[in-house]
Scaffold this active site. Sequence first.
Site, mmCIF file in Angstrom:
data_model
loop_
_atom_site.group_PDB
_atom_site.id
_atom_site.type_symbol
_atom_site.label_atom_id
_atom_site.label_comp_id
_atom_site.label_asym_id
_atom_site.label_seq_id
_atom_site.Cartn_x
_atom_site.Cartn_y
_atom_site.Cartn_z
ATOM 1 N N HIS A 76 0.880 -1.068 0.114
ATOM 2 C CA HIS A 76 0.064 0.114 -0.045
ATOM 3 C C HIS A 76 0.806 1.228 0.004
ATOM 4 O O HIS A 76 1.904 1.396 0.588
ATOM 5 C CB HIS A 76 -0.984 0.004 1.429
ATOM 6 C CG HIS A 76 -2.152 -1.068 1.207
ATOM 7 N ND1 HIS A 76 -2.906 -1.125 2.189
ATOM 8 C CD2 HIS A 76 -2.345 -1.969 0.289
ATOM 9 C CE1 HIS A 76 -3.675 -2.198 1.944
ATOM 10 N NE2 HIS A 76 -3.381 -2.700 0.980
ATOM 11 N N TYR A 207 -8.566 4.388 8.592
ATOM 12 C CA TYR A 207 -8.760 4.779 10.025
ATOM 13 C C TYR A 207 -9.669 5.731 10.227
ATOM 14 O O TYR A 207 -9.819 6.934 9.716
ATOM 15 C CB TYR A 207 -7.360 5.454 10.527
ATOM 16 C CG TYR A 207 -6.064 4.427 10.822
ATOM 17 C CD1 TYR A 207 -5.428 3.793 9.526
ATOM 18 C CD2 TYR A 207 -5.886 3.920 11.852
ATOM 19 C CE1 TYR A 207 -4.445 2.987 9.949
ATOM 20 C CE2 TYR A 207 -4.827 2.965 12.149
ATOM 21 C CZ TYR A 207 -3.961 2.750 11.267
ATOM 22 O OH TYR A 207 -3.011 1.907 11.451
ATOM 23 N N PRO A 298 -2.780 -0.866 19.428
ATOM 24 C CA PRO A 298 -2.398 -1.315 17.948
ATOM 25 C C PRO A 298 -2.645 -0.191 17.023
ATOM 26 O O PRO A 298 -2.481 -0.339 15.742
ATOM 27 C CB PRO A 298 -3.460 -2.478 17.738
ATOM 28 C CG PRO A 298 -4.569 -2.419 18.864
ATOM 29 C CD PRO A 298 -3.854 -1.663 19.954
ATOM 30 N N LYS A 302 2.478 -0.872 15.335
ATOM 31 C CA LYS A 302 3.619 -1.040 15.704
ATOM 32 C C LYS A 302 4.211 -2.200 16.257
ATOM 33 O O LYS A 302 5.703 -2.359 16.181
ATOM 34 C CB LYS A 302 4.173 0.284 16.478
ATOM 35 C CG LYS A 302 4.280 1.735 15.699
ATOM 36 C CD LYS A 302 5.084 1.727 14.868
ATOM 37 C CE LYS A 302 5.339 2.847 13.901
ATOM 38 N NZ LYS A 302 6.276 2.602 12.754
ATOM 39 N N TYR A 390 5.078 6.058 10.617
ATOM 40 C CA TYR A 390 4.274 4.954 10.332
ATOM 41 C C TYR A 390 4.656 4.058 9.605
ATOM 42 O O TYR A 390 4.981 2.784 9.752
ATOM 43 C CB TYR A 390 2.833 5.529 9.506
ATOM 44 C CG TYR A 390 1.929 4.563 9.599
ATOM 45 C CD1 TYR A 390 0.966 4.498 10.613
ATOM 46 C CD2 TYR A 390 1.910 3.243 8.888
ATOM 47 C CE1 TYR A 390 -0.223 3.556 10.846
ATOM 48 C CE2 TYR A 390 0.753 2.274 8.903
ATOM 49 C CZ TYR A 390 -0.110 2.400 9.921
ATOM 50 O OH TYR A 390 -1.306 1.580 9.340
HETATM 51 P P1 RFL Z 1 3.943 -13.001 20.911
HETATM 52 O O1 RFL Z 1 3.533 -12.921 19.264
HETATM 53 O O2 RFL Z 1 3.141 -12.808 22.200
HETATM 54 O O3 RFL Z 1 4.756 -14.235 21.278
HETATM 55 C C1 RFL Z 1 5.304 -14.881 22.437
HETATM 56 C C2 RFL Z 1 5.323 -16.365 22.530
HETATM 57 O O4 RFL Z 1 5.808 -16.844 23.897
HETATM 58 C C3 RFL Z 1 5.112 -17.871 24.296
HETATM 59 N N1 RFL Z 1 5.387 -18.066 25.742
HETATM 60 C C4 RFL Z 1 5.981 -19.162 26.077
HETATM 61 N N2 RFL Z 1 6.749 -20.219 25.599
HETATM 62 C C5 RFL Z 1 7.512 -21.076 26.383
HETATM 63 N N3 RFL Z 1 7.318 -20.832 27.745
HETATM 64 C C6 RFL Z 1 6.714 -19.693 28.403
HETATM 65 N N4 RFL Z 1 6.416 -19.857 29.573
HETATM 66 C C7 RFL Z 1 5.909 -18.956 27.745
HETATM 67 N N5 RFL Z 1 5.180 -17.698 27.745
HETATM 68 C C8 RFL Z 1 4.699 -17.509 26.573
HETATM 69 C C9 RFL Z 1 3.764 -17.754 23.716
HETATM 70 O O5 RFL Z 1 2.787 -18.693 23.810
HETATM 71 C C10 RFL Z 1 3.792 -16.953 22.389
HETATM 72 O O6 RFL Z 1 3.919 -17.831 21.169
HETATM 73 O O7 RFL Z 1 5.331 -11.893 21.100
HETATM 74 P P2 RFL Z 1 6.319 -11.459 20.051
HETATM 75 O O8 RFL Z 1 7.047 -12.522 19.420
HETATM 76 O O9 RFL Z 1 6.979 -10.292 20.853
HETATM 77 O O10 RFL Z 1 5.523 -10.736 18.855
HETATM 78 C C11 RFL Z 1 4.749 -9.550 19.361
HETATM 79 C C12 RFL Z 1 3.622 -9.378 18.298
HETATM 80 O O11 RFL Z 1 2.735 -10.500 18.396
HETATM 81 C C13 RFL Z 1 2.655 -8.259 18.644
HETATM 82 O O12 RFL Z 1 3.193 -7.149 18.995
HETATM 83 C C14 RFL Z 1 1.634 -7.694 17.426
HETATM 84 O O13 RFL Z 1 0.571 -8.742 17.249
HETATM 85 C C15 RFL Z 1 0.852 -6.434 17.923
HETATM 86 N N6 RFL Z 1 -0.385 -6.057 16.898
HETATM 87 C C16 RFL Z 1 0.316 -5.576 15.751
HETATM 88 N N7 RFL Z 1 1.644 -5.164 15.449
HETATM 89 C C17 RFL Z 1 1.846 -4.671 14.280
HETATM 90 O O14 RFL Z 1 3.085 -4.229 14.087
HETATM 91 N N8 RFL Z 1 1.060 -4.368 13.363
HETATM 92 C C18 RFL Z 1 -0.328 -4.535 13.388
HETATM 93 O O15 RFL Z 1 -1.253 -4.348 12.514
HETATM 94 C C19 RFL Z 1 -0.786 -5.027 14.845
HETATM 95 N N9 RFL Z 1 -1.928 -5.350 14.886
HETATM 96 C C20 RFL Z 1 -1.512 -6.493 17.064
HETATM 97 C C21 RFL Z 1 -2.299 -6.079 15.995
HETATM 98 C C22 RFL Z 1 -2.000 -6.909 18.142
HETATM 99 C C23 RFL Z 1 -3.209 -7.439 18.290
HETATM 100 N N10 RFL Z 1 -3.482 -8.323 19.610
HETATM 101 C C24 RFL Z 1 -4.350 -9.183 19.340
HETATM 102 C C25 RFL Z 1 -2.797 -8.059 20.711
HETATM 103 C C26 RFL Z 1 -3.670 -6.152 16.174
HETATM 104 C C27 RFL Z 1 -4.149 -6.889 17.470
HETATM 105 C C28 RFL Z 1 -5.486 -6.982 17.740
HETATM 106 C C1 PHB Z 2 -4.328 -4.998 11.020
HETATM 107 O O1 PHB Z 2 -4.333 -5.037 9.733
HETATM 108 O O2 PHB Z 2 -4.629 -5.931 11.764
HETATM 109 C C2 PHB Z 2 -4.307 -3.837 11.586
HETATM 110 C C3 PHB Z 2 -3.959 -2.572 10.513
HETATM 111 C C4 PHB Z 2 -3.634 -1.238 11.150
HETATM 112 C C5 PHB Z 2 -3.635 -1.231 12.625
HETATM 113 C C6 PHB Z 2 -3.873 -2.338 13.648
HETATM 114 C C7 PHB Z 2 -4.199 -3.608 12.830
HETATM 115 O O3 PHB Z 2 -3.205 -0.023 13.083
#
Ligand code: RFL
Ligand code: PHB
Length: 414
Positions: A76, A207, A298, A302, A390
């Site tokens: 995009h 957004y 979110p 980031k 961004y």
């Molecule tokens: P994770 O993905 O949480 O992975 C951590 C892993 O550790 C495991 N774990 C253990 N394993 C062994 N022993 C233990 N005692 C343990 N305790 C925990 C867990 O099971 C898991 O598999 O962390 P990591 O790798 O740091 O990654 C971070 C990302 O997952 C997170 O920051 C993003 O998903 C946040 N986020 C977004 N980030 C973006 O850059 N762009 C986005 O568009 C975006 N959208 C989002 C998001 C997060 C969301 N939620 C659900 C929080 C949208 C949403 C809705």
């Molecule tokens: C997503 O695609 O899940 C998404 C995109 C932008 C955001 C957060 C989540 O700021």
Amino acid sequence: MTVKQRTQVGIVGAGPAGLLLSHLLALGGVDSIVIEARSRAYCEARQRAGMLESTTVQLLRAVGLGRRLDAEGLEHDGIYLQFGGERHHVNFRELTGGRWVTIYAQTEIVKDLIRARTADRAALEFEVSETEVAGLDSDHPVLRYTDSAGQRHEVTCDAIAGCDGFHGICRPAIPRGGLRLVAERSYPYGWLGILAKAPPSTDEVIYCRHEDGFALHSMRTPEVGRLYLQVPADEDITRWPDDRIWDELQRRLGVPGWELQTGPILEKGITPMRSFVATPMQYRRMYLAGDAAHIVPPTGAKGLNLAVADVAALATALIRLLRDGNPALADAYSEHCLERVWRATHLAWWMTAMMHVVPGQDPFESALQLAQLRNLVTSRAAATMLAENYTGYAPLRYDPATRVVPTPLWPWVA
Ligand code: RFL
Ligand code: PHB
């Protein structure tokens, strides 16, 4: 009996941070083991992020993880900002001289990484339990866990990487006084997110600030939409049958002449919004990366991008420490990462505050939100500030072949 093992880096967590760290270390000739509490299927299906900074995409390509990303990712130029019934496009590519964003789901990155680590015969264990870290005051910290067959293991390491997310065990294992600052903010709202078998009704992410709350229209593929609605933090999801979700999305996202395409909802869930930063992101030879060290709401997309940036820096630092015997980058790891983390924390806080509306909100607050949004779509300087933040910060430099390449953010150790 406990099986005793030895590795260079013990990595807790097979999310994007832990898996990518293991991949980057292997390219630099450093051994690691990754242990994960959940099953492989669970890790590969967990719906989360989707928006990648161009700097993240460039790093993934540079380390051999770009094939499917380039074939299936949706590139995009920018985003739409919607408020007061008007929709405006902000063109990041034009404003930043070429930077962009790519939609490619976190689930797909995790699948690509697991496939690459498995093909490389990496030590990667799912469904472990009773994970512990010990010996943190020595140069040889220890990782203990029970594998899926019930066998207990003790792994002596040269370093441990806590990539175990916000609820993991590594950060709480830091001895009292080891964390100087824990900065936190929680918000009175959350996001109700859906994954729907409905072609996206937009070419780029929208957004939307609406008087009744924020809405976001994102996507995963040309057939699958990902959409979010602001709801109260303690909202009960059973109050949101599918029809109510679609009606509310259409109401908030609607502009004259535009229709939201609907379809079966494949998944729905509510995510609370919070910000959190632990300082420092390391304790002696245990290093925290990704959500284990920091969480952002979110709104600025980031979280995943910060996790990737952390492990690019950490891999470089650990390769220099463990292969070349030079601790300079490892010692500076936290300071290096926190500069980026706080810039992203600010962006996420600022976008969150500008876009969300709470019931009975002070009219002064509302007028300020609208004034900021108007400024973003009328001032090139304001739009450029958003575009730069961004799409990513300094390039993520990782080059194991040429020893270490410090990024411009590391001037004091270059
Ligand atoms: P994770 O993905 O949480 O992975 C951590 C892993 O550790 C495991 N774990 C253990 N394993 C062994 N022993 C233990 N005692 C343990 N305790 C925990 C867990 O099971 C898991 O598999 O962390 P990591 O790798 O740091 O990654 C971070 C990302 O997952 C997170 O920051 C993003 O998903 C946040 N986020 C977004 N980030 C973006 O850059 N762009 C986005 O568009 C975006 N959208 C989002 C998001 C997060 C969301 N939620 C659900 C929080 C949208 C949403 C809705
Ligand atoms: C997503 O695609 O899940 C998404 C995109 C932008 C955001 C957060 C989540 O700021």
